[in-house]
Design a protein around this motif. Structure first.
Motif, short mmCIF file in Angstrom:
data_model
loop_
_atom_site.label_atom_id
_atom_site.label_comp_id
_atom_site.label_asym_id
_atom_site.label_seq_id
_atom_site.Cartn_x
_atom_site.Cartn_y
_atom_site.Cartn_z
N GLY A 453 0.76 -1.24 0.00
CA GLY A 453 0.00 0.00 0.00
C GLY A 453 0.80 1.30 0.00
N GLN A 454 2.07 1.26 0.40
CA GLN A 454 2.86 2.49 0.46
C GLN A 454 4.22 2.21 -0.18
OE1 GLN A 454 1.36 4.78 4.27
NE2 GLN A 454 1.91 2.73 4.89
N VAL A 455 4.49 2.89 -1.28
CA VAL A 455 5.65 2.57 -2.10
C VAL A 455 6.60 3.76 -2.14
CG1 VAL A 455 6.41 1.88 -4.42
CG2 VAL A 455 4.21 1.08 -3.54
N GLY A 456 7.88 3.49 -1.91
CA GLY A 456 8.89 4.54 -2.02
C GLY A 456 9.78 4.28 -3.23
N ILE A 457 10.06 5.32 -3.99
CA ILE A 457 11.01 5.20 -5.09
C ILE A 457 12.21 6.05 -4.70
CG2 ILE A 457 11.41 5.66 -7.54
CD1 ILE A 457 8.35 5.14 -7.90
N ASN A 458 13.27 5.38 -4.32
CA ASN A 458 14.46 6.02 -3.74
C ASN A 458 14.13 6.76 -2.44
OD1 ASN A 458 16.17 5.10 -5.83
ND2 ASN A 458 15.44 6.76 -7.14
N VAL A 459 13.00 6.39 -1.84
CA VAL A 459 12.57 6.94 -0.54
C VAL A 459 12.36 5.75 0.38
CG1 VAL A 459 10.71 8.17 0.67
CG2 VAL A 459 11.49 8.96 -1.57
N PRO A 460 13.14 5.66 1.46
CA PRO A 460 13.12 4.41 2.23
C PRO A 460 11.87 4.19 3.10
CG PRO A 460 14.60 5.99 3.25
CD PRO A 460 14.14 6.61 1.96
N ILE A 461 11.32 5.29 3.62
CA ILE A 461 10.14 5.13 4.50
C ILE A 461 9.03 6.02 3.94
CG2 ILE A 461 9.26 5.32 6.86
CD1 ILE A 461 11.93 4.75 7.94
N PRO A 462 8.25 5.49 3.02
CA PRO A 462 7.30 6.34 2.30
C PRO A 462 5.99 6.54 3.06
CG PRO A 462 7.25 4.14 1.38
CD PRO A 462 8.27 4.10 2.49
N VAL A 463 6.05 7.15 4.22
CA VAL A 463 4.82 7.44 4.97
C VAL A 463 4.23 8.74 4.42
CG1 VAL A 463 3.82 7.98 7.22
CG2 VAL A 463 5.65 6.30 7.05
N PRO A 464 3.02 8.68 3.88
CA PRO A 464 2.46 9.89 3.26
C PRO A 464 2.16 10.98 4.28
CG PRO A 464 1.18 7.91 2.73
CD PRO A 464 2.11 7.54 3.83
N VAL A 465 2.26 12.23 3.84
CA VAL A 465 1.88 13.34 4.72
C VAL A 465 0.35 13.39 4.81
CG1 VAL A 465 3.97 14.70 4.33
CG2 VAL A 465 2.00 14.98 2.80
N PRO A 466 -0.18 14.08 5.84
CA PRO A 466 -1.60 13.96 6.13
C PRO A 466 -2.62 14.47 5.10
CG PRO A 466 -0.44 14.57 8.09
CD PRO A 466 0.54 14.67 6.97
N PRO A 467 -2.27 15.24 4.08
CA PRO A 467 -3.30 15.44 3.05
C PRO A 467 -3.67 14.10 2.39
CG PRO A 467 -1.59 17.09 2.83
CD PRO A 467 -1.10 16.10 3.85
N PHE A 468 -2.74 13.13 2.40
CA PHE A 468 -3.04 11.77 1.97
C PHE A 468 -3.39 10.96 3.22
CE2 PHE A 468 -0.01 13.61 -0.97
CZ PHE A 468 -0.58 13.33 -2.21
N SER A 469 -3.50 9.65 3.06
CA SER A 469 -3.75 8.78 4.22
C SER A 469 -2.62 7.78 4.34
CB SER A 469 -5.08 8.04 4.04
OG SER A 469 -6.14 8.94 3.98
N PHE A 470 -2.57 7.13 5.50
CA PHE A 470 -1.60 6.05 5.73
C PHE A 470 -2.22 4.78 5.15
CE2 PHE A 470 0.59 2.73 7.95
CZ PHE A 470 1.85 3.24 8.27
N THR A 471 -1.67 4.29 4.04
CA THR A 471 -2.40 3.28 3.26
C THR A 471 -1.72 1.91 3.22
OG1 THR A 471 -1.31 4.11 1.27
CG2 THR A 471 -3.49 5.01 1.77
N GLY A 472 -1.32 1.41 4.37
CA GLY A 472 -0.84 0.03 4.43
C GLY A 472 -1.93 -0.89 3.90
N SER A 473 -1.53 -2.05 3.36
CA SER A 473 -2.55 -2.93 2.78
C SER A 473 -2.33 -4.37 3.21
CB SER A 473 -2.54 -2.82 1.24
OG SER A 473 -1.32 -3.31 0.73
N ARG A 474 -3.16 -5.23 2.68
CA ARG A 474 -3.15 -6.68 2.95
C ARG A 474 -3.02 -6.97 4.46
NH1 ARG A 474 0.77 -9.81 0.23
NH2 ARG A 474 2.14 -8.08 -0.34
#
Ligand code: NAD
Length: 520
Positions: A453-474
Motif C-alpha cells: 500500500g505504500q511505495v517509495g522510489i528512492n525513498v526508504p520510509i514512504p509514509v504519506p503526509v496527512p493530506p493523503f492517508s496512511f495506506t498500508g494494505s493486505r
C-alpha cells in the motif's frame, strides 16, 4: 512556563531522577477535564528503557472509572456536535500552536519513556502535528454536496459525527499515533476516549493538557489507562461507536473481531515486514545510507522500518559496505546528541530480538554484523541491541517470517526485479516497500506490480503526509478506512443525505403517487 502532569520527567542532566520506589508517581486518568487518580489496586510498572529505572505506575482502570469516562464522553458529545465547524477548526489551530510550542518537552518525555533519540522523538511529535495542521483545513474537508434532482427537489449530503469513539495506541509512536486519532475525531464533532500504550502514556497526557488549553471542552477528550481489560471494555461498550487501533497483529485481530461483533466501526493498523529492493543501477552511496537509516533508526521499532533488503544481482556484494555504515551508528541514551540507536522498549523485547537473530544463525543465515551484547557506558542496564545484519536469508527462516521490531536487517538475494516483486507480493504484509534504482522503467514497473500500500522510489520510509492517508494494505490492516487524510475524517463521520421538496403551491397534488418516482 507551562507545566504538565509529567513535567517532573523533563530532561535533567541529573538523569536518572527517580530512584526511590516510594517516590514514584502514578499516572492519572483524564476524565471530564480532570486528571484523577484511579482507585484500582492493579498497577503496571513503567520503566525507562535506557536505565531500567521505575518511573511510574500506570493504572488498570476500574470498570466504574471506564463507565464514568464513557458517560462523560457521551454527555459532552451531545453538546460538542452542536458547535460549528469553524469553531472546532479554531480549536485545532490553537492546538497546533501549543504543540509546536511544547514540541521539545513532549519529545523529552518520549525519550525517557520510549527510548528513541531526542531528534527522532521530535520527529514523532512533528509527524503528529502535521495531522493537527490538516485538521485546521476542516472546513474544506467537511464540505457537503448538493444537487437539484427533480423539479423543486434537492438532495444534499453532509457528514455527521458518530458520537463517542475510542483510540487504542501502541508504544512506538507515543505522540504521532494518538495525534492520528484524537484531533480528527474531535474536529469532526465527536468525543473520544484514548487508551495510550501502558508502556509510554506520558506524551498523550501532555497532549491532553494542551488540548484543554486550546479549548477542547471537558469530557470531549478523555484518557483511560490499562491493558487487556480496558481494551475489552472499549470493544464491548455500546456507547462507543468506533475504534481506531494501531499495534500488533494479535491485539488488532482481537479488537477488530470483538469490536465488529459488537457492531462497531474498527480501523486497525497492524504489523509489517517492509522490503527494500536494491537494483544494480541505484546510486550506491545514497541507497546504502537510506537503507541503514531506515533499518536501524528508532532501533527498528517503526511499523515502516525497512527490515528486509532484497538484493538484486551484484548488489549483494555491497552488503559489507552496508554493514560498515551500520557499525558506525552509535548506540546509546536518546538524550545524548550523537546517539543514533536507542534502547528497545522492554527487557522482553530485547530478549526476543536476540533470540530471532540467533534463529537466523541456526537456520543457516550469515550474521555479518552482530549487535547483541552491546554495552552502553553509564546505561549498562538499558535494553540495547546494536545494528545487526543477517545475509543469505531465505524466506522459510523465522527471522524472515516474523516481524522482528528491532535493529535487525535481514537480506535476501534474487537475480531479477521480477523475482524481487514476486517475493514481496508473496509476503502476507503490505505496509510499505521501497525500490532503489536510477531506471524510470524499473521504478514504474515496481510501482505498478507491487502489491503493497505504500511505495517509495528512492525513498526508504514512504509514509504519506496527512493530506493523503496512511495506506498500508493486505496483512498490515484490518478494515478499509485508513488513518488520517480524507479517509480518516470519513472514519469519524457518517454521511447523511437529505432530499427536500419545496413547492410553491399545492395544486399539482391530485392523487397519491404509488410508482417509483422518475425524477422529472
Ligand atoms: P501491542 O499490540 O502490544 O499494543 C497496542 C495496544 O494494544 C496497547 O494499547 C495494548 O495495551 C493493547 N493490547 C496489547 N495486547 C492486547 C491484547 N491481548 N488484548 C487487548 N489489547 C491488547 O503493540 P505494541 O507492541 O505496542 O506496538 C508494536 C506493534 O504495532 C508492531 O507490530 C508494529 O508494526 C505495530 N504498528 C503498526 C503501525 C501501522 O500503522 N501499521 C504503526 C505503529 C505500530
Amino acid at each position: 512556563q507551562r507545566t504538565t502532569p509529567f513535567a517532573r520527567r523533563a530532561f535533567s542532566t541529573q538523569f536518572p531522577a527517580l530512584q526511590r520506589v516510594a517516590g514514584v508517581e502514578t499516572v492519572k486518568n483524564y476524565i471530564n477535564g480532570k486528571f484523577t487518580e484511579s482507585k484500582t489496586d492493579k498497577w503496571i510498572e513503567l520503566y525507562n528503557p535506557a536505565t531500567q529505572d521505575l518511573i511510574g505506575y500506570v493504572p488498570e482502570t476500574t470498570p466504574e472509572e471506564l463507565q464514568q469516562a464513557t458517560d462523560t464522553a457521551a454527555a459532552a458529545a451531545k453538546e460538542w456536535r452542536k458547535t460549528s465547524v469553524l469553531a472546532r477548526q479554531r480549536v485545532m489551530m490553537d492546538l497546533q500552536y501549543l504543540i509546536r510550542q511544547n514540541q521539545d518537552s513532549i519529545a523529552e518525555n518520549i525519550v525517557q519513556e520510549q527510548g528513541k533519540t531526542f531528534a527522532d522523538a521530535k520527529g514523532d511529535v512533528f509527524r503528529g502535528l502535521q495531522v493537527v495542521e490538516q485538521a485546521c483545513a476542516l472546513t474544506n474537508m467537511l464540505m457537503g454536496e448538493k444537487l437539484t434532482v427533480a423539479k423543486d427537489m434537492e438532495t444534499y449530503m453532509y457528514r455527521e459525527p458518530l458520537g463517542v469513539v475510542a483510540g487504542i495506541c501502541p508504544f512506538n509512536f507515543p505522540a504521532m499515533i494518538p495525534l492520528w486519532m484524537f484531533p480528527l475525531a474531535i474536529a469532526a464533532g465527536n468525543s473520544i476516549i484514548m487508551k495510550p500504550s501502558e508502556r509510554d502514556p506520558g506524551a498523550m497526557m501532555m497532549l491532553a493538557k494542551l488540548a484543554a488549553e486550546a479549548g477542547v471542552p471537558d469530557g470531549v477528550l478523555n484518557i483511560v489507562h490499562g491493558s487487556v481489560d480496558c481494551v475489552n471494555y472499549i470493544c464491548d461498550e455500546p456507547e462507543i461507536k468506533a475504534i481506531s487501533f494501531v499495534g500488533s497483529d494479535k491485539a488488532g485481530e482481537h479488537i477488530y473481531t470483538r469490536g465488529n461483533a459488537n457492531g462497531k466501526r474498527v480501523q486497525a493498523n497492524l504489523g509489517a515486514k517492509n522490503h527494500a529492493v536494491l537494483l544494480p543501477d541505484a546510486n550506491k552511496q545514497a541507497s546504502l545510507n537510506a537503507i541503514a537509516g531506515a533499518a536501524f533508526g528508532a532501533a527498528g521499532q517503526r511499523c515502516m522500518a525497512l527490515s528486509t533488503l532484497v538484493c538484486v544481482g551484484e548488489t549483494k556484494d555491497w552488503l559489507p559496505e552496508l554493514a560498515q555504515r551500520a557499525r558506525e551508528l552509535k548506540v546509546g541514551y536518546g538524550m545524548e546528541a550523537d546517539t543514533d540507536v536507542g534502547p528497545l522498549i522492554t527487557v522482553q523485547s530485547k530478549k526476543r530480538v536476540e533470540r530471532l537473530i540467533q534463529s537466523g544463525v541456526d537456520e543457516g543465515a550469515d550474521l555479518i554484523l552482530d549487535g547483541r551484547g552491546v554495552v552502553v557506558k553509564g546505561f549498562e542496564k538499558g535494553n540495547f541491541v546494536g545494528p545487526s545484519l543477517l545475509t543469505n536469508v531465505k524466506t522459510n527462516m523465522e527471522c524472515y517470517r516474523e516481524e522482528i521490531f528491532g535493529p535487525v536487517l535481514v537480506c535476501l538475494n534474487v537475480d531479477t526485479l521480477d523475482e524481487a516483486i514476486e517475493l514481496i507480493n508473496s509476503n502476507p504484509y503490505g505496509n510499505g516497500t521501497a525500490v532503489f534504482t536510477n531506471s524510470g522503467p524499473s521504478a514504474r514497473k515496481f510501482e505498478h506490480e507491487i502489491d503493497v500500500g505504500q511505495v517509495g522510489i528512492n525513498v526508504p520510509i514512504p509514509v504519506p503526509v496527512p493530506p493523503f492517508s496512511f495506506t498500508g494494505s493486505r496483512g498490515s490492516i484490518l478494515g478499509d478506512m485508513n488513518f488520517y487524510g480524507k479517509s480518516g475524517l470519513n472514519f469519524y463521520t457518517k454521511p447523511k443525505t437529505v432530499t427536500s421538496l419545496w413547492k410553491e403551491s399545492d395544486s399539482e397534488h391530485t392523487r397519491a403517487a404509488v410508482s417509483m418516482p422518475t425524477m422529472h
